[in-house]
Design a protein around this motif. Sequence first.
Motif, PDB file in Angstrom:
ATOM      1  N   ALA A  30       1.068  -1.202  -0.061  1.00 24.05           N
ATOM      2  CA  ALA A  30      -0.040   0.194   0.021  1.00 24.05           C
ATOM      3  C   ALA A  30       0.674   1.277   0.016  1.00 24.05           C
ATOM      4  CB  ALA A  30      -0.839   0.009   1.207  1.00 24.05           C
ATOM      5  N   ALA A  31       1.979   1.507   0.652  1.00 25.97           N
ATOM      6  CA  ALA A  31       2.813   2.499   0.887  1.00 25.97           C
ATOM      7  C   ALA A  31       3.509   2.742  -0.728  1.00 25.97           C
ATOM      8  CB  ALA A  31       4.123   2.122   1.783  1.00 25.97           C
ATOM      9  N   ALA A  32       3.965   1.712  -1.123  1.00 25.70           N
ATOM     10  CA  ALA A  32       4.705   1.691  -2.536  1.00 25.70           C
ATOM     11  C   ALA A  32       3.495   2.289  -3.425  1.00 25.70           C
ATOM     12  CB  ALA A  32       5.141   0.633  -2.878  1.00 25.70           C
ATOM     13  N   GLN A  33       2.276   1.918  -3.500  1.00 25.25           N
ATOM     14  CA  GLN A  33       1.529   2.191  -4.467  1.00 25.25           C
ATOM     15  C   GLN A  33       0.919   3.791  -4.244  1.00 25.25           C
ATOM     16  OE1 GLN A  33      -1.870  -0.761  -4.475  1.00 25.25           O
ATOM     17  NE2 GLN A  33      -0.618  -2.335  -5.388  1.00 25.25           N
ATOM     18  N   GLN A  34       0.891   4.084  -3.125  1.00 22.46           N
ATOM     19  CA  GLN A  34       0.520   5.617  -2.584  1.00 22.46           C
ATOM     20  C   GLN A  34       1.795   6.505  -3.317  1.00 22.46           C
ATOM     21  OE1 GLN A  34      -2.199   6.771  -1.322  1.00 22.46           O
ATOM     22  NE2 GLN A  34      -1.534   8.649  -2.334  1.00 22.46           N
ATOM     23  N   ALA A  35       2.845   6.035  -3.036  1.00 17.48           N
ATOM     24  CA  ALA A  35       4.046   6.677  -3.497  1.00 17.48           C
ATOM     25  C   ALA A  35       4.186   7.139  -4.848  1.00 17.48           C
ATOM     26  CB  ALA A  35       5.450   6.066  -3.050  1.00 17.48           C
ATOM     27  N   TYR A  36       3.916   5.886  -5.596  1.00 14.45           N
ATOM     28  CA  TYR A  36       3.806   5.865  -7.168  1.00 14.45           C
ATOM     29  C   TYR A  36       2.736   6.702  -7.796  1.00 14.45           C
ATOM     30  CZ  TYR A  36       8.197   2.962  -6.587  1.00 14.45           C
ATOM     31  OH  TYR A  36       9.173   2.449  -6.469  1.00 14.45           O
ATOM     32  N   THR A  37       1.457   6.488  -7.120  1.00 13.63           N
ATOM     33  CA  THR A  37       0.263   7.148  -7.446  1.00 13.63           C
ATOM     34  C   THR A  37       0.942   8.758  -7.319  1.00 13.63           C
ATOM     35  OG1 THR A  37      -1.303   5.557  -6.495  1.00 13.63           O
ATOM     36  CG2 THR A  37      -1.866   7.680  -6.652  1.00 13.63           C
ATOM     37  N   ASP A  38       1.323   9.186  -6.135  1.00 12.52           N
ATOM     38  CA  ASP A  38       1.634  10.441  -6.094  1.00 12.52           C
ATOM     39  C   ASP A  38       2.587  11.057  -7.145  1.00 12.52           C
ATOM     40  OD1 ASP A  38       0.002  10.711  -3.763  1.00 12.52           O
ATOM     41  OD2 ASP A  38       1.692  10.240  -2.414  1.00 12.52           O
ATOM     42  N   PHE A  39       3.502  10.116  -7.230  1.00 10.42           N
ATOM     43  CA  PHE A  39       4.585  10.421  -8.616  1.00 10.42           C
ATOM     44  C   PHE A  39       3.880  10.775  -9.830  1.00 10.42           C
ATOM     45  CE2 PHE A  39       7.644   8.343 -11.585  1.00 10.42           C
ATOM     46  CZ  PHE A  39       8.503   9.616 -11.752  1.00 10.42           C
ATOM     47  N   MET A  40       2.942   9.898 -10.207  1.00 14.41           N
ATOM     48  CA  MET A  40       2.450   9.764 -11.503  1.00 14.41           C
ATOM     49  C   MET A  40       1.275  10.962 -11.686  1.00 14.41           C
ATOM     50  SD  MET A  40       3.762   7.574 -13.266  1.00 14.41           S
ATOM     51  CE  MET A  40       2.525   7.785 -14.620  1.00 14.41           C
ATOM     52  N   LYS A  41       0.598  11.601 -10.396  1.00 14.12           N
ATOM     53  CA  LYS A  41       0.089  12.796 -10.378  1.00 14.12           C
ATOM     54  C   LYS A  41       0.995  14.012 -10.799  1.00 14.12           C
ATOM     55  CE  LYS A  41      -3.455  11.392  -7.109  1.00 14.12           C
ATOM     56  NZ  LYS A  41      -3.958  11.517  -5.829  1.00 14.12           N
ATOM     57  N   VAL A  42       2.236  13.907 -10.251  1.00 16.58           N
ATOM     58  CA  VAL A  42       2.897  14.959 -10.649  1.00 16.58           C
ATOM     59  C   VAL A  42       3.302  14.981 -12.112  1.00 16.58           C
ATOM     60  CG1 VAL A  42       5.579  15.764 -10.622  1.00 16.58           C
ATOM     61  CG2 VAL A  42       4.225  15.091  -8.340  1.00 16.58           C
ATOM     62  N   LEU A  43       3.351  14.066 -12.778  1.00 10.84           N
ATOM     63  CA  LEU A  43       3.784  13.766 -14.149  1.00 10.84           C
ATOM     64  C   LEU A  43       2.480  14.263 -15.183  1.00 10.84           C
ATOM     65  CD1 LEU A  43       6.008  10.715 -14.611  1.00 10.84           C
ATOM     66  CD2 LEU A  43       6.497  13.031 -13.926  1.00 10.84           C
ATOM     67  N   VAL A  44       1.326  13.674 -14.814  1.00  7.24           N
ATOM     68  CA  VAL A  44       0.079  14.063 -15.348  1.00  7.24           C
ATOM     69  C   VAL A  44      -0.367  15.320 -15.028  1.00  7.24           C
ATOM     70  CG1 VAL A  44      -2.481  13.915 -15.237  1.00  7.24           C
ATOM     71  CG2 VAL A  44      -0.779  11.788 -15.065  1.00  7.24           C
ATOM     72  N   ARG A  45       0.258  16.209 -14.184  1.00  7.33           N
ATOM     73  CA  ARG A  45       0.031  17.612 -14.123  1.00  7.33           C
ATOM     74  C   ARG A  45       1.016  18.233 -15.055  1.00  7.33           C
ATOM     75  NH1 ARG A  45      -0.499  16.773  -8.211  1.00  7.33           N
ATOM     76  NH2 ARG A  45       1.764  17.397  -8.088  1.00  7.33           N
ATOM     77  N   GLN A  46       2.153  17.605 -15.600  1.00 10.95           N
ATOM     78  CA  GLN A  46       2.851  17.851 -16.513  1.00 10.95           C
ATOM     79  C   GLN A  46       4.050  19.136 -15.574  1.00 10.95           C
ATOM     80  OE1 GLN A  46       0.011  19.360 -19.911  1.00 10.95           O
ATOM     81  NE2 GLN A  46       1.710  18.656 -20.777  1.00 10.95           N
ATOM     82  N   GLU A  47       4.387  18.680 -14.588  1.00 12.51           N
ATOM     83  CA  GLU A  47       5.295  19.225 -13.942  1.00 12.51           C
ATOM     84  C   GLU A  47       6.772  18.441 -14.431  1.00 12.51           C
ATOM     85  OE1 GLU A  47       4.877  19.612  -9.656  1.00 12.51           O
ATOM     86  OE2 GLU A  47       2.760  19.637  -9.778  1.00 12.51           O
TER      87      GLU A  47
END
Length: 349
Positions: free
Chosen positions: A216-233
Amino acid sequence: MKNLTVERTENYLKFSLDQRDSGRFKVNVSKNPLTLALDHTLTLDFSEGSAFLPVSEVKGREFYSLIAPDHQAVGAERRVALPSLYNCRDLGGYVTTDGRLTKWGYFYRSDAPDHLTKHDVAFLSEMALAAVVDFRSPKEIAHNPDNYFAEKRHYQFDPHAEVAKEASLMPAKGADKDQQKVAKLLELAKTKAGQQRLVEMQQQMVYQMEELVLSAAAQQAYTDFMKVLVRQEVPCLFHCQGGKDRTGWAAAIILGLLGVPEETIYQDYFLTEINNEPRNQARMAIYQQYTDNAFVLDYLASLQKTKRAYLDSAFNAMKTHYGTMEAYAKQALGMNQETIEQFKEMYLY
């Protein structure tokens, strides 16, 4: 769009075209991968697909665009040429299963930028990074915090990878902590059972890679990471300590969702073994000051290696539980088909 391969030797950059064209071509040089806005133009003489440029003429991070009569090619150096980072590299230039190309200059996977020279801070600052993502634990970060190099945002997403954390801890200032680590392992190696345990512990990273997919911890970390990229940061530099496993799975997610073949993802993962070799040799030399015990040294070396079995474990877990990278992204990382398609349009030529 075709890929222009750019490789650095001691004195030259070598430019290579898949078409093996010969002739004089203009190559546009840009400092901005998002726009490829023209900075200046080179005129290079290609012979059977190759041309050379003195390294002395390269100023900072550059992106190259060549327009031939029948095609356009774009490229950059894969490894960011910084003395204080062994494993900082661009995920651009990988061909997808449908013949498209990952964009150069948007994603950089790296070892930790926690020991940069003034020159390297200035170099990275000029790259105008929108985001830096640190996958290390709070303890690792407190021990060796990142240097600042003018990134707009800095994120910390911890997948709670305890084995990876232990594997990638840099030798401490002074010998005490490294000596204590070796002393504990030597105590374990005194018995046959302990020796067997050390052999078994060489498989810890295999299990850790599975956890990077499923916990669960890893999935949350990578979820947050992908949100950064989807926001085009972007451009975005993401890292753990050595840039191998926590960072390696993040890179696999990006490339997998963009449609890069699995074997190419493995080839990218294996570049870490090459890039980190000087770093790993230095670390092993420190451990060898305190012991020549083969069980202990083999265990410590196993934590630093970039093995196919490690990435196999992650991919096997992903396929067993989700089937495909897209299904994993939807079910574990909160993405949907529309977001995935948008992701491809953002980051493929």
